[in-house]
Design an enzyme around this catalytic site. Structure first.
Site, PDB file in Angstrom:
ATOM      1  CB  VAL A   1      -0.896   0.020   1.257  1.00 28.91           C
ATOM      2  CG1 VAL A   1      -1.690   1.315   1.345  1.00 28.91           C
ATOM      3  CG2 VAL A   1      -1.805  -1.195   1.278  1.00 28.91           C
ATOM      4  CE  LYS A   2       3.544   6.545  -3.906  1.00 27.97           C
ATOM      5  NZ  LYS A   2       2.485   7.424  -3.380  1.00 27.97           N
TER       6      LYS A   2
END
Lengths: 304, 304, 304, 304, 304
Positions: D203-204
């Protein structure tokens, strides 16, 4: 096969043998067989205008069998109708006349500024019913034309892959056009071009008036002296706009009109190089004997 | 097989043996078996109007089994319901009565000017449940009619490919119509025609009133002297509008009404050449014994 | 297998052996195994309300493993969660508890009058994760209900074809309803009916209030004397509305509330013939020991 | 394989061996190989902001080869870019660095209140180009978030079925949020949770500010004393919101900023338990030597 | 194969042998064969502007055969047209010139603020017609650009899987842009970048003016001293924006203009590193001999 039919088929030489066979079936059938001219009986008014408006003037026409018989007896090249009408008679008259399944239809129970037809049949249906081709209506000028062009694209690819020919009714309508613009010469010619570019084998348009709708086009018509009169010259322009005559383009007569006018129009179509007529309400809304006589006269003009 | 059933099946001779087998199953089942007339029990009101409005007047009807039993005991030709109701009883009553899976439904938890039903089942579901056919509602006059016609087209093609027959509820509604227009004679006839053109094997419409909705149609009704009275003549016109009687068209009674009226309507349907009735709320919203007696009387009229 | 479980399974006898096996797995698991009652732990609030609002009150609950352990240790019948949460623990706890993959979810980062959830997982995902079923939320009353019903239809058909059972969260919301209407008795009963008609094996609704939302329904509730009090009678009405009790219907408690109220509600559910509870925030938002104790009490009521 | 990498992989033990292999490839590559930390070079600004705004500050960066070389030489864990950029260099640098194909993109030639990216590549493209994973951007808060979540769902299922890992850029934007809300702590944490629930492996998110956007969330943050300062605590909260740290979450630095700030942020990410950085404009918009030096310093912090 | 063609092909070394074969066919055909420069004849104006506006100035051009002959005789590298025009001549001129099937088209029968073309052909059509590639138009700046990018993505994947090369017409238009902005340097460069990132093998843009449209971009152009004059510098900037020259980018001349201007533009394209021209109306709207002479001069410049 006559030389003329061979010539016309040569324009379709990128098409499969199956498609050319079905085009030949249409051109070789009926009284005009072999002439390269055609008269097609279309009966989708029950869906498009309602049953009473379509058939009450000649009640036997409520029956789907009536239209098969009329087309056969009159010697038409083909009979075109929606799914229900063809299902109701295709087995009874199997092989008696080339059939075209009309794959989209539109009703009048709701008025819309930008019409769009519903897809009401499939290529699979056409194959099951023994048809030679499929018919599809587009409304250039409608805000929904993109949907219709894309539906036609998919259907045409499918039809061609199964050897069926593709007949396109190209009727300009919608918020992009004035009422007069729907039958303007520039617009009719444009509509014919679009249908041909979308891959139609047979293009059907309305007879154009001498009105010019689009300012940019009008300029060109005037500069290049494209004749607006008589009707035969307008027909010639539409035929030219349809790949310089290398696609079959036929014309519809519209609402019921008096016979002299209709026959004059047929003469103009013939003189302008048109390939024939689609005659619906003018045939099935009168008694059968009168209809046969009218169609006999029409075919006599085309066959002369 | 009776001569009448053979005759009716002959109108569907473009359909596969599977479809004709299932049509025959409906026509040969129950008290009216072999007469060519039919009474079908439809129960989708739980979804369409809510459970209490549908079943509280006769609480045993909350159970899905109740309706199977009622349809079987009354000798109906078929029982039609949505997925959940059929799943809940199809195995218990396997083979006891022809089943029609209603493939779309609409609830009343939101009011809309232009209604559109949700697809709630599939042809695969119908086959798994042992059904003889599928049912589908269209609302001609709704701005979403195109979506519904196209959903029906796809479902009908799928159903026919699997030997199922197609029953279409054609109920005019939506912004294209006035309230009175929903049951106007011209509109009902048009709705029947549309369903038939879309390939329905059995068409279900509401009983038409003598109102005429569309000005263009009204003109034709007057010019061609289509009788508006009595009800049996209106039925006859709808039957004629359904391919001159070559498609089975049946009628619904609508909301619960007094029995004398309902039986008079049934007599008018029979006299006008209609093929039968769909009777839902008038049967399952009263005690079982009363429902059986009413259905007995209805069938007695059709069978006479 | 207990007689009660056999009886409940008999209501699903149109379903495949696979579906019935998975329903049996839920009913036979945990402390309530064999009773036909069930308590399910659902944890989708991380997606639906955000992580801090869901888990900050009891920080160990940030971990996906926490919920598996809680559901297992408490002896719940099943654990339901979205894709991410199940992926993060399904292999660690393989076979320890029946899993239900929640296939659609909705977040609160944008307020909408007519909510619609996003599809966030698939039947294939559920099969890969070893689930016994899939969960899906519909919002009857939303302008987008048709989309949700149709998504559910397709997912349910797919799930059933793969032997998974289908659990439907039916939560009335949207522009068709007032705020009070979302939990009105008539609306809850209608929502349960819709879920059952769409083919749900297990229906989950909120506990209904005594409010009646729809005028047409209110008339019938009054005429037929459907009791609005006490809560157990309202539960009984919802159960009846769910195919006369022939579909498993369970209830959710909603926001965190005091334990006495919650246990009273559970007693009312049991008394009214409800099949169990879904208890989320009331369990995972308190310390683990307290949650286990509460769930023990809930199950004691259902098991008594 | 280091113990740390083994530990991180253990969180993904419901994933296939193929997916875990590709996650391992990212974690084991480059200067940070084996540490469980990662720095990824993303270059989609050519599409997102236009070529001159992206590359004119450092013209060699117009070349797609430049970025492959930069990522390889700097020892990044992976290089992420849209289809065109990867097609232009994947064969030249085959096997030299793990590649992530960015599957959707958005341009700025039209301003929209509710942004939505176009899907610009496929899992098939990623496989053909030898990628280890695919990247996808969602905009929680946009009115089109449902479309994006559903596109991601389908792509993630497809990617996982082919052994690719899934990297989700979760950037809150749209009419549901104020400008400050886009990087608010509660919103960033929510965005991370959504991405993780949708099944992202990595996840960014953007670095969160101390702003709290949603009133309901704010109440909980205050009641449960979630610290808003310093930045490392906010990072810790986002990591916790990402399945209690059981999903890899990395942070982006946003627009070009001075190096001291950027390195302080990296220290805060490390201190708060973040797994690394995505550094685009801060690296490729400066001369190559300076970029290499900056990336060396960043990696030194993460590797320390 | 010349060294230059080898070099250009090396930029496409992630593409299949089939795609590179077809790129080579274009580069090796006609008078400019082997030079790495190309002149393509495109004829979709019949659809885009209507038949009279397109062909009345030079009536032989109504015929689809005319354009095949013109392209062949002039020694163009390829001929691009919609389905209908290619179907009408592909078999007659099989193998005589590389063909590009234009897969989407737009008509002018309705004015729209945000244009979007209809898909009018398929990769299957292109393969059946013996084409070397497909063409597709996108309108960056239109509110419908997402639809177009996604259609292109799917078509490009399909085309590449079948060894066809992909030519993208990238024409900024729509509510995001002023009229001047459609040909602004920053916008043209951005449009070229988008097409390249979407995976185009050949990018076609209009010649840019010295106008700068987007304030954010303008700042960068000024700060980094990107030259706005002369035209050759603008061409150079567009070529650079197209992956630093590692994608073939060609330019269109637009409306019919005087020959001196057109030849000056060609010189600027050549000087700026452009790969060639698409010349439609300037060739087919004049008598054939004059068109051949003009094309001879254009090719002489490119070949020098």
């Amino acid at each position: 096969m006559t030389e003329r039919v061979k010539q016309i088929l040569s324009w379709y030489n990128s098409a499969s043998a199956g498609v050319r066979t079905n085009l030949a079936r249409i051109m070789n059938h009926g009284k005009l067989g072999g002439t390269g001219k055609m008269v097609i009986l279309p009966v989708d008014q029950g869906f498009e205008h309602g049953p009473a408006r379509s058939f009450a003037p000649n009640p036997p026409a409520y029956s789907p069998l009536y239209h098969f018989q009329l087309a056969i007896e009159a010697g038409c090249n083909a009979y075109a109708a929606p799914l229900g009408f063809l299902e109701a008679g295709a087995a009874d008259y199997a092989g008696d006349i080339p059939l075209i399944l009309k794959l989209n239809n539109h009703d009048l129970l709701l008025e819309e500024k930008d019409p769009v037809s519903a897809v009401t049949g499939s290529v699979g249906d056409a194959l099951e019913l023994g048809c030679v081709g499929v018919g599809f209506t587009i409304y250039p000028g409608s805000a929904f034309r993109r949907e219709m062009y894309e539906e036609l694209r998919a259907i045409a690819e499918d039809a061609k892959a199964h050897g069926l020919c593709v007949v396109v009714w190209s009727y300009p309508r919608g918020s992009g056009l004035s009422k007069a613009g729907e039958t303007a010469l520039d617009v009719c010619a444009y509509a014919a071009q679009i249908a041909a570019q979308l891959g139609a084998h047979i293009v059907k348009v309305k007879l154009p008036t001498a009105h010019l709708e689009q300012p940019e086009a009008k300029k060109v018509y005037e500069q290049t002296h494209i004749p607006l009169e008589p009707l035969s010259e307008r027909v010639r322009h539409v035929v030219q706009s349809c790949f310089d005559g290398r696609r079959i383009v036929i014309f519809s007569g519209g609402a019921k009109e008096d016979d002299a006018t209709l026959l004059d129009e047929v003469r103009a179509i013939r003189q302008g190089g048109g390939f024939g007529s689609i005659i619906g309400r003018n045939s099935f809304q009168r008694p059968r004997a009168e209809a046969l006589e009218l169609l006999r006269q029409v075919m006599a003009i085309y066959g002369s």
